[in-house]
Design a protein around this motif. Structure first.
Motif, PDB file in Angstrom:
ATOM      1  N   MET A   1     -19.293  40.127 -15.659  1.00  0.00           N
ATOM      2  CA  MET A   1     -19.982  41.103 -14.810  1.00  0.00           C
ATOM      3  C   MET A   1     -19.195  42.415 -14.783  1.00  0.00           C
TER       4      MET A   1
ATOM      5  N   MET B   1     -19.607  44.307 -18.087  1.00  0.00           N
ATOM      6  CA  MET B   1     -20.895  44.994 -18.252  1.00  0.00           C
ATOM      7  C   MET B   1     -20.926  46.306 -17.467  1.00  0.00           C
TER       8      MET B   1
ATOM      9  N   ILE C   1     -15.374  40.969  -7.269  1.00  0.00           N
ATOM     10  CA  ILE C   1     -14.686  40.480  -8.461  1.00  0.00           C
ATOM     11  C   ILE C   1     -13.183  40.427  -8.205  1.00  0.00           C
TER      12      ILE C   1
ATOM     13  N   ALA D   1     -17.043  34.316 -15.648  1.00  0.00           N
ATOM     14  CA  ALA D   1     -18.325  34.914 -15.259  1.00  0.00           C
ATOM     15  C   ALA D   1     -18.104  36.222 -14.506  1.00  0.00           C
ATOM     16  N   ALA D   2     -17.099  36.243 -13.623  1.00  0.00           N
ATOM     17  CA  ALA D   2     -16.798  37.472 -12.887  1.00  0.00           C
ATOM     18  C   ALA D   2     -16.352  38.577 -13.838  1.00  0.00           C
TER      19      ALA D   2
ATOM     20  N   ARG E   1     -20.273  31.957  -4.026  1.00  0.00           N
ATOM     21  CA  ARG E   1     -20.939  31.835  -5.323  1.00  0.00           C
ATOM     22  C   ARG E   1     -22.086  30.827  -5.254  1.00  0.00           C
TER      23      ARG E   1
END
Length: 312
Positions: free
Chosen positions: A256, A259, A202, A252-253, A133
């Motif tokens: 993603m 989305m 992920i 955050a993962a 990351r």
């Protein structure tokens, strides 16, 4: 000895400040092998109910591992939550001995669950994922600089980006070897990746940084990653619901993944579209989709069954 003792430890680069409740005993040791050994020797006779260590960007890892290795009950606490607790108590000054006392008070008041720390292999995977990351963030920052850099500096940036991309590929190989070398992780990765929207990166982030997945209820797992909404309210006034806290990297993962799922997962796409059609802002709809996604993933790991559309 008093089995209800609560110990707060504030960790800095060179020292550990310690506070014991309810007696108020306070002392410090060096943050090295001898200091941790002395700390264990001093705390073990207390038979503490909990020893709280504030997360400090990695300085706490060796401390927590040493205490757990000695059979002591350790919980790593979120510094933002402790600071908010300190503010509520009116203790706003930043001083290490005060922080150690506040950490102990925070744990005494909130009683967080004592969970086993990740084993060595899981911790290595977490470190690899964290480093990946960081490399991705550095590549992104350099590419932003390249857009406004003069030609000579741009060439330097290009060379650096190529080196970072090479390192990223090496890390991806290490992560792949780690996951594929463990049958349990391989099975868990396959289960997580069965959910449309969850790719291998992920899935590995979740394996490394959310080991509780599958062992908690849906509300608990949402709260753990900071996706459970909380409402600001006072008397007749009611503010907007917000999210926060929890594990930012995992959140955050999941964003993603949400989305991607909002486009390619039929169930979550319908869920997100329904919220938008009802007038919800798009960001709120994605947050709700991420929250539903983590509950689906939690159920997949709990039941040890690949995801099917009707499961949602």
């Amino acid at each position: 000895m008093d089995a209800t003792a609560i110990v707060g430890i504030d960790v800095s680069k060179d020292r550990l400040d310690v506070h014991v409740r309810p007696g108020g005993d306070a002392f410090f040791v060096r943050r090295d092998g001898d200091g941790i050994a002395a700390l264990i020797e001093r705390l073990s006779p207390l038979d503490p109910a909990a020893i709280a260590v504030e997360a400090t960007g990695g300085f706490e890892t060796v401390v927590a591992a040493g205490l757990v290795g000695a059979g002591l009950p350790v919980v790593v606490v979120n510094p933002a939550q402790v600071r908010a607790f300190a503010n509520a108590l009116g203790k706003r000054a930043k001083a290490d001995p005060i922080d150690a006392a506040v950490i102990a008070h925070f744990v005494e008041a909130t009683k967080p669950a004592i969970r086993p720390l990740p084993d060595e292999a899981t911790q290595l995977l977490a470190d690899l994922v964290s480093r990946r990351r960081q490399i991705v963030a550095m590549i992104g920052a350099e590419r932003q600089r390249q857009k406004r850099a003069p030609a000579r500096i741009a060439r330097s940036i290009v060379r650096l980006v190529k080196a970072l991309e090479k390192e990223l590929a090496s890390l991806d190989g290490d992560i792949d070897d780690a996951v594929r070398g463990s049958p349990a992780w391989r099975d868990k990765e396959d289960l997580l990746a069965s959910v449309p929207g969850i790719g291998r990166t992920i899935a590995r982030t979740l394996i490394a940084e959310l080991p509780e997945l599958g062992s908690l209820g849906r509300r608990q797992i949402a709260a753990l990653v900071g996706l459970a909404p909380w409402t600001r309210q006072s008397g007749q006034w009611r503010g907007k619901s917000l999210i926060g806290g929890g594990r930012a990297a995992v959140r955050a993962a999941l964003f993603m993944g949400a989305m991607v799922a909002a486009r390619h997962n039929p169930t979550l796409k319908a869920f997100r579209d329904k919220l938008v059609a009802a007038g919800k802002p798009k960001l709120v709809a994605i947050i709700a989709t991420a929250r539903k996604l983590v509950t689906i993933l939690n159920a997949v790991i709990r039941d040890q069954q690949p995801w099917r559309e009707q499961d949602a």
